[in-house]
Design an enzyme around this catalytic site. Structure first.
Site, PDB file in Angstrom:
ATOM      1  N   LYS A   1     -89.772-101.837 -31.519  1.00 27.28           N
ATOM      2  CA  LYS A   1     -88.679-101.909 -30.399  1.00 27.28           C
ATOM      3  C   LYS A   1     -89.674-101.707 -28.931  1.00 27.28           C
ATOM      4  O   LYS A   1     -89.841-100.826 -28.547  1.00 27.28           O
ATOM      5  CB  LYS A   1     -87.671-101.172 -30.484  1.00 27.28           C
ATOM      6  CG  LYS A   1     -86.598-101.121 -29.523  1.00 27.28           C
ATOM      7  CD  LYS A   1     -85.878 -99.998 -28.629  1.00 27.28           C
ATOM      8  CE  LYS A   1     -86.596 -99.265 -27.800  1.00 27.28           C
ATOM      9  NZ  LYS A   1     -86.620-100.264 -26.391  1.00 27.28           N
TER      10      LYS A   1
ATOM     11  N   GLU B   1     -97.957 -90.717 -28.039  1.00 29.71           N
ATOM     12  CA  GLU B   1     -98.867 -90.713 -26.934  1.00 29.71           C
ATOM     13  C   GLU B   1     -97.783 -90.525 -25.716  1.00 29.71           C
ATOM     14  O   GLU B   1     -96.988 -91.454 -25.249  1.00 29.71           O
ATOM     15  CB  GLU B   1     -99.257 -92.144 -26.609  1.00 29.71           C
ATOM     16  CG  GLU B   1    -100.310 -92.348 -27.894  1.00 29.71           C
ATOM     17  CD  GLU B   1    -101.709 -91.739 -27.945  1.00 29.71           C
ATOM     18  OE1 GLU B   1    -101.733 -91.078 -26.960  1.00 29.71           O
ATOM     19  OE2 GLU B   1    -102.350 -92.108 -28.724  1.00 29.71           O
TER      20      GLU B   1
ATOM     21  N   CYS C   1    -100.627 -94.368 -17.870  1.00 28.83           N
ATOM     22  CA  CYS C   1    -100.480 -93.217 -18.462  1.00 28.83           C
ATOM     23  C   CYS C   1    -101.619 -92.506 -18.089  1.00 28.83           C
ATOM     24  O   CYS C   1    -101.462 -90.999 -17.791  1.00 28.83           O
ATOM     25  CB  CYS C   1    -100.296 -93.189 -19.883  1.00 28.83           C
ATOM     26  SG  CYS C   1    -101.370 -94.389 -20.720  1.00 28.83           S
TER      27      CYS C   1
ATOM     28  N   GLU D   1     -95.149 -85.701 -13.272  1.00 31.51           N
ATOM     29  CA  GLU D   1     -95.777 -87.095 -13.417  1.00 31.51           C
ATOM     30  C   GLU D   1     -94.972 -88.136 -12.612  1.00 31.51           C
ATOM     31  O   GLU D   1     -93.687 -87.912 -12.629  1.00 31.51           O
ATOM     32  CB  GLU D   1     -95.938 -87.498 -14.875  1.00 31.51           C
ATOM     33  CG  GLU D   1     -96.520 -88.761 -14.722  1.00 31.51           C
ATOM     34  CD  GLU D   1     -96.075 -89.463 -16.477  1.00 31.51           C
ATOM     35  OE1 GLU D   1     -95.259 -89.072 -17.093  1.00 31.51           O
ATOM     36  OE2 GLU D   1     -97.078 -89.988 -16.884  1.00 31.51           O
TER      37      GLU D   1
HETATM   38  P1  TAP Z   1     -89.794 -93.301 -22.218  1.00 31.51           P
HETATM   39  O1  TAP Z   1     -88.225 -93.539 -21.334  1.00 31.51           O
HETATM   40  O2  TAP Z   1     -89.760 -92.291 -22.935  1.00 31.51           O
HETATM   41  O3  TAP Z   1     -89.297 -94.791 -23.353  1.00 31.51           O
HETATM   42  C1  TAP Z   1     -90.154 -95.175 -24.152  1.00 31.51           C
HETATM   43  C2  TAP Z   1     -89.656 -96.026 -25.278  1.00 31.51           C
HETATM   44  O4  TAP Z   1     -88.644 -95.153 -26.026  1.00 31.51           O
HETATM   45  C3  TAP Z   1     -88.691 -96.834 -24.480  1.00 31.51           C
HETATM   46  O5  TAP Z   1     -88.829 -98.231 -25.623  1.00 31.51           O
HETATM   47  C4  TAP Z   1     -87.488 -96.363 -24.806  1.00 31.51           C
HETATM   48  O6  TAP Z   1     -86.376 -97.350 -24.801  1.00 31.51           O
HETATM   49  C5  TAP Z   1     -87.387 -95.679 -26.009  1.00 31.51           C
HETATM   50  N1  TAP Z   1     -86.326 -94.544 -26.160  1.00 31.51           N
HETATM   51  C6  TAP Z   1     -85.639 -93.975 -25.231  1.00 31.51           C
HETATM   52  N2  TAP Z   1     -84.801 -93.221 -25.870  1.00 31.51           N
HETATM   53  C7  TAP Z   1     -85.102 -93.173 -26.937  1.00 31.51           C
HETATM   54  C8  TAP Z   1     -84.512 -92.388 -28.261  1.00 31.51           C
HETATM   55  N3  TAP Z   1     -83.458 -91.556 -28.218  1.00 31.51           N
HETATM   56  N4  TAP Z   1     -84.755 -92.775 -29.413  1.00 31.51           N
HETATM   57  C9  TAP Z   1     -85.813 -93.599 -29.666  1.00 31.51           C
HETATM   58  N5  TAP Z   1     -86.390 -94.368 -28.761  1.00 31.51           N
HETATM   59  C10 TAP Z   1     -86.021 -94.129 -27.359  1.00 31.51           C
HETATM   60  O7  TAP Z   1     -90.669 -93.891 -21.143  1.00 31.51           O
HETATM   61  P2  TAP Z   1     -91.035 -95.095 -20.253  1.00 31.51           P
HETATM   62  O8  TAP Z   1     -90.157 -94.746 -19.043  1.00 31.51           O
HETATM   63  O9  TAP Z   1     -90.780 -96.336 -20.870  1.00 31.51           O
HETATM   64  O10 TAP Z   1     -92.489 -94.900 -20.101  1.00 31.51           O
HETATM   65  C11 TAP Z   1     -93.018 -93.973 -19.208  1.00 31.51           C
HETATM   66  C12 TAP Z   1     -93.518 -92.771 -19.753  1.00 31.51           C
HETATM   67  O11 TAP Z   1     -94.586 -93.057 -20.649  1.00 31.51           O
HETATM   68  C13 TAP Z   1     -94.507 -92.072 -18.945  1.00 31.51           C
HETATM   69  O12 TAP Z   1     -94.452 -90.678 -19.163  1.00 31.51           O
HETATM   70  C14 TAP Z   1     -95.984 -92.256 -19.263  1.00 31.51           C
HETATM   71  O13 TAP Z   1     -96.859 -91.224 -19.044  1.00 31.51           O
HETATM   72  C15 TAP Z   1     -95.909 -92.538 -20.837  1.00 31.51           C
HETATM   73  N6  TAP Z   1     -96.851 -93.359 -21.322  1.00 31.51           N
HETATM   74  C16 TAP Z   1     -97.827 -92.589 -22.164  1.00 31.51           C
HETATM   75  C17 TAP Z   1     -98.663 -93.511 -22.387  1.00 31.51           C
HETATM   76  C18 TAP Z   1     -99.837 -92.858 -23.315  1.00 31.51           C
HETATM   77  S1  TAP Z   1    -100.877 -93.707 -24.171  1.00 31.51           S
HETATM   78  N7  TAP Z   1     -99.998 -91.483 -23.631  1.00 31.51           N
HETATM   79  C19 TAP Z   1     -98.806 -94.823 -22.544  1.00 31.51           C
HETATM   80  C20 TAP Z   1     -98.178 -95.387 -21.497  1.00 31.51           C
HETATM   81  C21 TAP Z   1     -96.787 -94.559 -21.123  1.00 31.51           C
HETATM   82  P3  TAP Z   1     -85.811 -98.061 -23.504  1.00 31.51           P
HETATM   83  O14 TAP Z   1     -86.338 -99.361 -23.533  1.00 31.51           O
HETATM   84  O15 TAP Z   1     -84.093 -98.065 -23.688  1.00 31.51           O
HETATM   85  O16 TAP Z   1     -85.968 -97.234 -22.130  1.00 31.51           O
END
Ligand code: TAP
Length: 517
Positions: free
Chosen positions: A212, A288, A322, A419
């Protein structure tokens, strides 16, 4: 513009299959790009069960690109069933590891042939500047598929000397086996690369997968699905379900037939995922998560390099990175000069249309994120940090935000702890020569994803590398990730590795077989 009944030909294991799909065809700067807009389940592009759609928006002009089918719980169930069937009974379970590798190599070649199209789609969907999308988002994805394709036939167990049950003799061997159906949930910052980092290791290990992607940037995942058909992956091995986290993501994380969940995203949702995985069926999980990575700049650094890479450590991919340096600690002696130089260089950054090859800074990924960054700036001002540059939305269409620099940031301020995930440089000063103090301050954060240090003194650099509690340490460089090097965080940045040989362990289980003779 929609074109009905596109056909993609597969010359795969199951013969010359033809797969039909409804595509989005658009002309971007005189170039045709085409990608599917439906769910990809069991080797077919299909509409979702409940008629819902996601709307994809181009962040550089706020215009709608297209609508994409949005997966429901019923669609997740269908995809997991297909993946389970493919894992247990399909061609995928019968072929050798080397053949698996060949299909993955073929996919990498197809991605290479379509690299410019993929980069354009990534650029209009996520706001990444085209040159970076081509080199990093798409380029590193292709390398990842090649790297893990090479691992397929090198995954092996061991023979272990156990004590004998005399007079008989015993022999113990271990086998590394795939886990089964794997669920992957990925974020929007590097849509294709996050898919590739996880899925390539997962498939090299022999699993089948349901992914997803993030709802705001699902388009390259769908183009990828089309290419996977061409590469010849058997039906059900790869399933791609754009959808929301709360429905499709949750259904995947809680599904009883999914045995492993690989997640990249925020720490907050990571906690929800881990709980869901535990409560449903104790599925294996790797996370991650977020970061607030410290970058320490000592006075004895190469100043030109520290300024250049210090900027990249924050502004790379418009801060939606990230491992972005969330905090820069600069030694007192060079602090004022460093601030002066980064401000003057930041003023020169060319912001604009991400497809224009001379642009180096594109729009933020989506509106909610841009608004979060504006709040972050307000928070910094409220807490008394000094805004040296930027901090505003640009007065033009698109989600453009000025690269921003704060100085005089104290440890207690919220912008020192949280962050931003955007192009906001946070600069704090440390006392001349206070190595222990700056290491202690660098470790205060609950995150532990990455870190960096600039100094010409190897002793200082290695002491920092030893004492810092982070999964990645960069010395006199930054953002230097490679497909062969393990990547992943400590503390609340999660656990488990992407990339490198270690990533395979996340998608394997070890079986121990003991015989007597
Ligand atoms: P999230 O809001 O955590 O979303 C990540 C994924 O999880 C999305 O596909 C999201 O769907 C899904 N999701 C949300 N709620 C969920 C639930 N209850 N159950 C299952 N899946 C769910 O993060 P984001 O805003 O996309 O990305 C930013 C964050 O990712 C930052 O904190 C960043 O640091 C972190 N990040 C970390 C890394 C590594 S490698 N450590 C790399 C990239 C990013 P939706 O599409 O509906 O939101």
């Amino acid at each position: 513009e929609f074109c009905l009944n596109c056909v993609v030909k597969s010359r795969g294991l199951s013969g010359n299959a033809e797969v039909q799909y409804r595509s989005v065809n658009i002309n971007v700067n005189g170039r045709e790009v085409k990608f599917p807009c439906q769910l990809f389940i069991n080797g077919e592009f299909v509409d979702c069960e409940n008629g819902k759609v996601l709307t994809s928006i181009d962040p550089s002009n706020e215009k709608i690109i297209c609508e994409v089918q949005c997966a429901s719980k019923a669609d997740v169930n269908k995809a997991v069933k297909a993946a389970k069937n493919a894992f247990e009974k399909g061609e995928w379970s019968k072929i050798s590891a080397r053949e698996r590798g060949q299909i993955m190599y073929k996919l990498a070649d197809l991605m290479y042939q379509h690299r410019e199209e993929l980069a354009i789609i990534e650029s209009i969907d996520s706001g990444a500047v085209y040159t970076l999308a081509l080199k990093t988002h798409v380029g590193m994805s292709i390398e990842t598929w090649r790297y893990f394709a090479g691992w397929c036939d090198k995954i092996q167990g061991s023979t272990i000397p156990v004590s004998h049950a005399r007079p008989n003799r015993n022999l113990t061997i271990t086998k590394k086996e795939p886990i089964g159906v794997v669920g992957l949930i990925t974020p929007w910052n590097y849509p294709l690369m996050m898919l590739s980092w996880k899925m390539a290791a997962c498939l090299a290990a022999g699993n089948t997968v349901v992914i997803k992607p993030a709802q705001v940037s699902p388009l390259t995942a769908l183009k990828f699905a089309e290419l996977s058909v061409k590469a010849g992956f058997p039906p059900g091995v790869i399933n791609v379900l754009p959808g929301t986290g709360s429905e499709a993501g949750h259904s995947l994380a809680s599904h009883l037939d999914v045995r492993k969940l690989g997640f990249t995203g925020s720490t907050e949702i990571g906690q929800v995922i881990m709980r869901t995985c535990a409560e449903s069926n104790m599925k294996k999980v790797s996370l991650e998560l977020g970061g607030k990575s410290p970058l320490v700049i000592f006075a004895d650094c190469d100043m030109d390099k520290a300024v250049r890479l210090g900027m990249q450590s924050v502004f790379f991919n418009k801060g939606e990175n990230c491992i972005a340096a969330g905090r820069l600690f600069v030694e007192e002696k060079i602090h004022d000069e460093f601030v002066r130089r980064v401000v003057s260089e930041t003023k020169k950054i060319s912001i604009g249309d991400p497809l224009n090859k001379s642009t180096s800074h594109g729009p933020q990924n989506h509106l909610a994120h841009l608004n979060k960054l504006l709040k972050f700036v307000e928070m910094g001002l409220e807490d008394g940090a000094v805004l040296e540059y930027g901090g505003k939305r640009l007065n033009r269409p698109g989600y453009f935000f000025e690269p921003t620099i704060f100085s005089h940031v104290e440890d207690s301020m919220r912008i020192a702890k949280e962050e931003s995930f955007g192009p906001i440089m946070i600069i704090s000063k440390f006392r001349n020569g206070d190595i222990d103090g700056v290491i202690r301050r660098s470790n205060i954060t609950e995150y532990g994803l990455a870190s960096g240090v600039f100094t010409k003194d190897i002793n200082k650099a290695l002491k920092f590398a030893e004492k810092i509690d982070a999964g990645t340490v960069f010395i006199n460089t930054y953002n230097k990730t490679d497909v062969a090097a393990p990547f992943g965080g400590f503390k609340q940045s999660g656990f488990g590795k992407d990339l490198g040989a270690e990533a395979l362990n996340e998608y394997l289980k070890t079986k121990c077989i003991t015989m007597e003779y």
